[in-house]
Enzyme design. Structure first.
Site, mmCIF file in Angstrom:
data_model
loop_
_atom_site.group_PDB
_atom_site.id
_atom_site.type_symbol
_atom_site.label_atom_id
_atom_site.label_comp_id
_atom_site.label_asym_id
_atom_site.label_seq_id
_atom_site.Cartn_x
_atom_site.Cartn_y
_atom_site.Cartn_z
ATOM 1 N N TYR A 280 42.291 73.182 25.254
ATOM 2 C CA TYR A 280 42.774 72.050 26.036
ATOM 3 C C TYR A 280 44.023 72.463 26.806
ATOM 4 O O TYR A 280 44.873 73.168 26.271
ATOM 5 C CB TYR A 280 43.126 70.879 25.121
ATOM 6 C CG TYR A 280 41.943 70.242 24.446
ATOM 7 C CD1 TYR A 280 41.325 70.862 23.373
ATOM 8 C CD2 TYR A 280 41.452 69.017 24.864
ATOM 9 C CE1 TYR A 280 40.236 70.274 22.750
ATOM 10 C CE2 TYR A 280 40.374 68.423 24.237
ATOM 11 C CZ TYR A 280 39.767 69.059 23.194
ATOM 12 O OH TYR A 280 38.696 68.482 22.574
ATOM 13 N N HIS A 288 41.100 66.418 28.891
ATOM 14 C CA HIS A 288 39.764 66.929 28.618
ATOM 15 C C HIS A 288 39.860 68.434 28.458
ATOM 16 O O HIS A 288 40.696 69.068 29.094
ATOM 17 C CB HIS A 288 38.844 66.585 29.789
ATOM 18 C CG HIS A 288 37.419 66.920 29.537
ATOM 19 N ND1 HIS A 288 36.605 66.132 28.771
ATOM 20 C CD2 HIS A 288 36.674 67.964 29.928
ATOM 21 C CE1 HIS A 288 35.416 66.681 28.705
ATOM 22 N NE2 HIS A 288 35.429 67.794 29.399
ATOM 23 N N LYS A 319 33.333 71.874 31.359
ATOM 24 C CA LYS A 319 34.189 72.948 30.873
ATOM 25 C C LYS A 319 33.699 74.243 31.484
ATOM 26 O O LYS A 319 32.672 74.268 32.156
ATOM 27 C CB LYS A 319 34.071 73.104 29.352
ATOM 28 C CG LYS A 319 34.402 71.907 28.526
ATOM 29 C CD LYS A 319 34.325 72.300 27.071
ATOM 30 C CE LYS A 319 33.869 71.171 26.197
ATOM 31 N NZ LYS A 319 34.308 69.872 26.544
#
Lengths: 354, 201
Positions: A280, A288, A319
């Site tokens: 993170y 997020h 991601k």
């Protein structure tokens, strides 16, 4: 929104308890300090025995990954202590005076809790009676006035008392005969010989019959709470650094963890995304995650299917997939983290959408 | 058993498919000669073919030597120009959106049209791989170490001009990892050298 209370200061280095090979933190202030100052989140694992909860309802202790413990130790912010051994040694060394003093302290806290609960129950009762239009004072006056109805009024008051008292135990315990003898067992005054026998012998104290109070103690006032201490370092002195264990053993994904941590990233366990760490850019409660990271040895072979799978899952969850590791030929293991800049390499992988 | 064998012997040789010929035979004899194994060369040509005909890339070429050191590359790599920009860094995307928003406001109010975000395509490196290969970080790092930020320009001067324009946002090396399965399916993943935050898809 009320401002957050000022954090209690934490003196570094603090202790990390190593129990059964797990690295645990028991102090809320230290847990908050780790998160605030060291970007270490850990995972809360505390739950009620035989009633385990889902992970959002868990409390202390906080379990640290070996990597997190290692980073804290390498930074000089903490040291690891074998808690089981320390407890055995220190409690054996504890003198009788210290023991009694601590027991008295616990009793005093128990009495405080009882007083507080009693006054709360009284307030609740008053409020409830007021809502029904039956003032407590008027009822008492009535009972004094009418001699003939005295027994009946006494009974209602008694019932009222017991219902309030047992409300804390839950409805299952209501009316059961369990609570009454339990109230009477505990002596209000500390009998030191009795406590000695309790501490030293595992058999329940049978010889000194606890002095029972007068019949008035049967109500709420006579009930005493037994405080179970949640920390063992008020009774014991904080273990010194010379009993510290060596550096925690870490998996070979550690160089990537250390590298990303040195760049200010936060980490959570990566099981949910099939990687080693969820990375993170700030506190996980606020941001997020950016990466699903997998740490590898420099010559560790990996399948391209893993890269494809990780890259695809990462892109699907907003991601990037990351693989990385330490090049043993560059820099070598230095004590300062500056070596990481050259020796650790990370590769971020995203789906190309073609 | 013998009958099957004899049938196999009798089978006529089948003419090679055009793709097979394309992949197998280098069009021009490479100056490097025997630096790379034939299967590595044919893999690079297979990826080149896939990009050219399935994804409409242009300016494709196979590189056998590092543009930095002129040493032979770990394996032949491909470079080319995609029809649209392949990768936009999230920070660049923010800038582009702001710019497009300013332009929209500058336009007359009566004119229709929303945000008009334009990005010029950039040349990319492509690393051809097969799915059944095993890789290590060392080899991946070796590939990146041999590459320049942007593939060397082709002979067209327009491409060279684009290269100069595209550079400010291109701060880390990147490679398009092309992975081919045995059924000739090719998947493409962007691999960045370093910690690069993900795109906001």
């Amino acid at each position: 929104m009320a401002p957050a209370p000022a954090p209690n200061p934490v003196t570094e280095p603090f202790t990390i308890s190593c129990i059964a090979g797990r690295y645990l933190l028991f102090d809320v202030d230290i847990i908050a300090h780790c998160r605030r100052a060291h970007n270490i989140c850990g995972v809360l694992v505390g739950t009620i025995p035989n009633l385990s909860q889902q992970n959002v309802f868990l409390g202390i202790p906080l379990e640290l990954m070996p990597e997190e413990a290692r980073v804290l130790v390498e930074r000089g912010a903490a040291y690891v202590v074998d808690d089981a051994a320390v407890h055995q040694n220190r409690f054996m060394e504890m003198s009788r005076e210290e023991r009694l003093k601590f027991m008295e302290d616990m009793d005093r806290r128990g009495e405080e809790v009882t007083r507080e609960q009693h006054s709360q129950a009284e307030r609740r009762k008053d409020r409830a009676l007021k809502e029904k239009g039956l003032r407590r004072e008027t009822m008492e006056r009535q009972s004094e006035d009418s001699v003939a109805d005295g027994t009946a009024t006494d009974e209602t008051l008694q019932a009222d008392d017991s219902s309030v008292a047992s409300s804390d135990l839950g409805f299952i315990m209501k009316g059961s005969s369990f609570s009454d003898p339990w109230v009477q067992i505990k002596a209000p005054k500390i009998d030191s010989s009795a406590i000695e026998s309790i501490l030293l012998e595992p058999t329940p104290a049978s010889s000194p019959e606890p002095t029972v109070r007068s019949s008035t103690s049967k109500g709420v006032a006579g009930q005493k709470h037994f405080v179970t201490p949640t920390t063992s370092y008020p009774p014991l002195p904080t273990p010194s650094q010379d009993v510290a264990l060596p550096l925690p053993a870490v998996p070979n994904s550690y160089p990537l963890f250390r590298y990303l941590h040195s760049k200010g990233y936060f980490h959570m366990p990566g099981l949910r995304f099939g990687c080693h760490y969820n990375v993170y850019p700030g506190d996980p409660l606020r941001y997020h995650s950016h990466f699903a990271a997998t740490g590898l040895g420099w010559d560790h072979e990996f399948d391209l299917l893993d890269v494809v799978g990780g890259g695809r899952l990462g892109t699907g969850t907003k991601k990037a997939y990351m693989i990385g590791g330490e090049d043993p030929d560059v820099g070598g293991r230095g004590d300062d983290n500056s070596h990481d800049e050259e020796s650790v390499r990370a590769f971020s992988i995203e789906w190309a959408a073609i | 058993m013998t009958s099957i064998l004899s049938q196999a012997d009798m089978k006529q040789p089948i003419a090679r498919a055009p793709l097979q010929t394309f992949v197998a035979v280098p069009t021009a004899p490479s100056p490097s000669g025997g630096t790379h194994l034939p299967h590595e060369q044919s893999l690079a040509r297979q990826i080149l073919h896939n990009l050219q005909h399935q994804h409409y890339w242009t300016g494709l070429q196979v590189h056998t030597h590092s543009p930095l050191t002129d040493e032979p590359l770990p394996r032949p790599l491909v470079s080319g120009l995609p029809p649209q920009r392949l990768y936009v860094h999230p920070d660049e995307q923010v800038e582009l959106l702001k710019k497009a928003d300013r332009e929209r406001k500058a336009r007359a109010a009566g004119e229709a049209g929303g945000l008009d975000v334009r990005t010029e395509p950039e040349r990319e490196w492509i690393l051809p791989t097969r799915l059944n290969e095993k890789w290590t970080l060392r080899r991946l790092a070796g590939v990146f170490d041999a590459l320049t930020m942007v593939p060397p320009a082709t002979e067209t001067p327009a491409a060279a001009a684009e290269e100069g324009l595209a550079s400010p946002w291109r701060t880390t090396k990147r490679v398009l990892l092309a992975t081919a399965d045995t059924d000739s399916t090719v998947v493409y993943y962007i691999v960045h050298d370093g910690v690069v935050k993900p795109r906001q898809n």
